[in-house]
Design a protein around this motif. Structure first.
Motif, short mmCIF file in Angstrom:
data_model
loop_
_atom_site.label_atom_id
_atom_site.label_comp_id
_atom_site.label_asym_id
_atom_site.label_seq_id
_atom_site.Cartn_x
_atom_site.Cartn_y
_atom_site.Cartn_z
N GLU A 161 0.87 -1.17 0.00
CA GLU A 161 0.00 0.00 0.00
C GLU A 161 0.92 1.23 0.00
O GLU A 161 1.52 1.56 1.02
N PRO A 162 1.10 1.88 -1.13
CA PRO A 162 2.07 2.99 -1.22
C PRO A 162 1.58 4.23 -0.50
O PRO A 162 0.41 4.59 -0.60
N ILE A 163 2.48 4.89 0.23
CA ILE A 163 2.10 6.06 1.01
C ILE A 163 2.85 7.31 0.58
O ILE A 163 2.26 8.37 0.39
N GLY A 176 5.72 2.61 2.37
CA GLY A 176 4.37 2.06 2.32
C GLY A 176 4.21 0.89 3.27
O GLY A 176 5.17 0.46 3.93
N PHE A 177 2.99 0.38 3.33
CA PHE A 177 2.72 -0.78 4.17
C PHE A 177 2.84 -2.03 3.32
O PHE A 177 2.09 -2.22 2.35
N LYS A 181 5.11 -8.54 4.19
CA LYS A 181 5.78 -8.61 5.50
C LYS A 181 4.88 -8.16 6.64
O LYS A 181 5.25 -8.26 7.81
N ASN A 182 3.72 -7.61 6.29
CA ASN A 182 2.75 -7.12 7.28
C ASN A 182 3.33 -6.05 8.20
O ASN A 182 3.11 -6.06 9.40
N GLU A 183 4.05 -5.10 7.60
CA GLU A 183 4.59 -3.98 8.36
C GLU A 183 5.01 -2.86 7.42
O GLU A 183 5.13 -3.07 6.20
#
Length: 302
Positions: A161-163, A176-177, A181-183
């Motif tokens: 999820e790019p931030i 991003g998230f 790797k869930n982080e």
């Protein structure tokens, strides 16, 4: 898309003075009713736009309306143009168009007083295309997928999820998230390949666990080091370290006391200074440098 159309309508009226709803609907390939809705929105936003009936009528702006005096101060105009001029080096065609239009609206002719060089990424067409994909994905809250090589050369496929895009120390990064790797993770753009936007969208997460805005990530161990640089290494000393970390010695050399991450990168980074550096402490890093140099020498022994 609608905001672009509203901006275009104002731009057309500032240059053409008068047009018709039919002409605008044909230009933007929307209905006349949609154009009139746009006119209402512009009027509600304080833009002095009006429609007149009869022969010679149409959609117009008040004759004395000037965008730069009504909306933005001189300093604000310059800040906007500076930001756009900085981005033109990414060779994103959208940026150049917007810069040209705003320069005209603000009556500014000198928009090339600064140049930001983002090479090698800015000069690479493939990476420029990647920049556009990433930018759009961030703005649209759209997930992306790509192949990534970490600092050890290990290859993996990531869904993120790019931030934010950031430019730091001569390189571009994506924050991003990482769903893989869930982080939260930071990715170096030059190691990202086969970047593609997915037809999946995401909502903003909480700020918990988001990036710490300093140079020391929470999970990284940092150590205090003391370094000595020869006078020839001055040009890199002031590029790499804060002024308050540097002491100039009477012989022209420099002593630097700073904190650096304790990982594989550290030894390689210190070796990049060549003969211009001596590690004074800690002893453990001196020993690592010694062992690495011996390993290098062995490769060149006949």
């Amino acid at each position: 898309m609608q905001m672009n159309r509203l901006f275009e309508i104002v731009y057309i009226l500032l240059n053409k003075k008068t047009t018709t709803a039919k002409e605008l609907s044909q230009r933007f390939e929307v209905s006349v009713r949609t154009i009139y809705r746009d006119i209402d929105k512009l009027s509600s936003a304080g833009i002095p736009i009006y429609a007149s009936q009869g022969k010679g009528g149409g959609i117009s702006l008040l004759d004395d309306y000037i965008l730069n005096k009504s909306v933005l101060s001189e300093d604000e105009q310059n800040e906007i143009l500076f930001a756009l001029q900085s981005l033109t080096v990414t060779q994103n065609p959208e940026t150049g168009k917007v810069l040209s239009k705003l320069s005209s609206l603000f009556n500014k002719s000198n928009t090339h007083w600064v140049e930001v060089d983002l090479s090698p990424w800015g000069s690479d067409k493939n990476k420029t295309s990647a920049f556009t994909v990433l930018k759009n994905a961030i703005l649209n809250h759209q997930m992306i997928e790509f192949t990534y090589y970490n600092s050890y050369g290990e290859k993996s496929r990531r869904t993120v999820e790019p931030i934010k895009l950031i430019f730091k120390i001569n390189a571009w990064y994506l924050q991003g998230f990482c769903l893989t790797k869930n982080e939260y993770r930071t990715f170096k753009i030059s190691r990202m390949f086969n970047i593609g936007a997915l037809q999946e969208f995401f909502l903003d997460r909480t700020s918990d666990g988001l990036f710490v805005d300093d140079k020391k990530p929470r999970s990284q161990k940092w150590i205090s080091v003391q370094l000595k640089f020869s006078p020839k290494g001055a040009y890199r000393v002031f590029d790499a370290f804060d002024e308050n970390e540097i002491i100039r010695n009477s012989d022209g050399s420099f002593t630097v006391t700073t904190s650096l991450p304790e990982n594989k990168w550290l030894v390689e980074y210190l070796l990049s200074f060549g003969t211009d550096i001596e590690i004074l402490s800690p002893q453990s890093i001196r020993e690592l440098i010694h062992d690495k140099l011996e390993e290098i020498i062995l490769k060149y022994k006949k």
